[in-house]
Enzyme design. Structure first.
Site, PDB file in Angstrom:
ATOM      1  CG  ASP A  30      -2.023   0.990   1.173  1.00 25.20           C
ATOM      2  OD1 ASP A  30      -1.743   2.175   0.916  1.00 25.20           O
ATOM      3  OD2 ASP A  30      -3.185   0.599   1.388  1.00 25.20           O
ATOM      4  CG  ASN A  86     -12.289  -0.766   5.157  1.00 26.94           C
ATOM      5  OD1 ASN A  86     -12.557  -1.004   6.323  1.00 26.94           O
ATOM      6  ND2 ASN A  86     -11.134  -0.263   4.773  1.00 26.94           N
ATOM      7  CD  GLN A  93     -15.074  -0.827  -0.923  1.00 29.53           C
ATOM      8  OE1 GLN A  93     -16.148  -1.073  -0.379  1.00 29.53           O
ATOM      9  NE2 GLN A  93     -14.660  -1.482  -1.993  1.00 29.53           N
ATOM     10  CB  SER A  94     -10.906   5.244  -0.581  1.00 28.47           C
ATOM     11  OG  SER A  94      -9.722   4.488  -0.510  1.00 28.47           O
ATOM     12  CB  VAL A  95      -9.884   1.548  -4.245  1.00 28.75           C
ATOM     13  CG1 VAL A  95      -9.796   0.907  -5.630  1.00 28.75           C
ATOM     14  CG2 VAL A  95      -8.854   2.655  -4.102  1.00 28.75           C
ATOM     15  CG  HIS A  99      -8.934  -3.328  -1.236  1.00 34.11           C
ATOM     16  ND1 HIS A  99     -10.020  -2.662  -1.774  1.00 34.11           N
ATOM     17  CD2 HIS A  99      -8.456  -2.525  -0.255  1.00 34.11           C
ATOM     18  CE1 HIS A  99     -10.189  -1.509  -1.145  1.00 34.11           C
ATOM     19  NE2 HIS A  99      -9.256  -1.413  -0.209  1.00 34.11           N
ATOM     20  CG  HIS A 101      -6.535  -2.865   3.941  1.00 32.83           C
ATOM     21  ND1 HIS A 101      -5.844  -1.752   3.526  1.00 32.83           N
ATOM     22  CD2 HIS A 101      -7.822  -2.684   3.553  1.00 32.83           C
ATOM     23  CE1 HIS A 101      -6.672  -0.929   2.921  1.00 32.83           C
ATOM     24  NE2 HIS A 101      -7.873  -1.467   2.917  1.00 32.83           N
TER      25      HIS A 101
END
Length: 113
Positions: A30, A86, A93-95, A99, A101
């Site tokens: 990241d 997320n 969650q931004s993307v 995914h 982490h």
């Protein structure tokens, strides 16, 4: 699903520090690390959020977790790491490409957030 920064990484349109790749997923560091080890594991299949995964994604979802375990082990954190998924903007969650982490290398509090 619309194109995301993660799909561009999968397609090699954007550089990333890739630590694992197989036919189903990709793992990379990241760029906004929140721990000494912060790696994302993403499916190559476009799934925007966990809530939109289907029953036929069961094996892929399990593969993501087993890959996260192996990546943590390969990075030297086989016995202490945190996994975070997320689901939705309200929880961070931004993307919008599913995914996982993997975080390790520092103390974490509970509850998170």
């Amino acid at each position: 699903m619309s194109e995301t920064i993660f799909s561009k990484i999968i397609n090699r349109e954007i550089d990333a520090d890739i630590v694992h790749e197989d036919d189903q997923c990709l793992a990379f560091r990241d760029i906004n690390a929140q721990a000494p080890m912060h790696i994302l594991v993403i499916p190559k299949k476009p799934i925007d959020m966990l809530v939109n995964a289907e029953a036929d994604d069961q094996a892929l979802l399990g593969h993501l977790l087993l890959t996260a375990r192996q990546v943590a082990k390969d990075e030297g954190y086989s016995d202490a790491f945190r996994l975070v998924v997320n689901n939705g903007e309200a929880v961070g969650q931004s993307v919008f490409h599913l995914h996982v982490h993997i975080l390790a290398g520092r103390d974490f509090s509970w509850p998170p957030g």
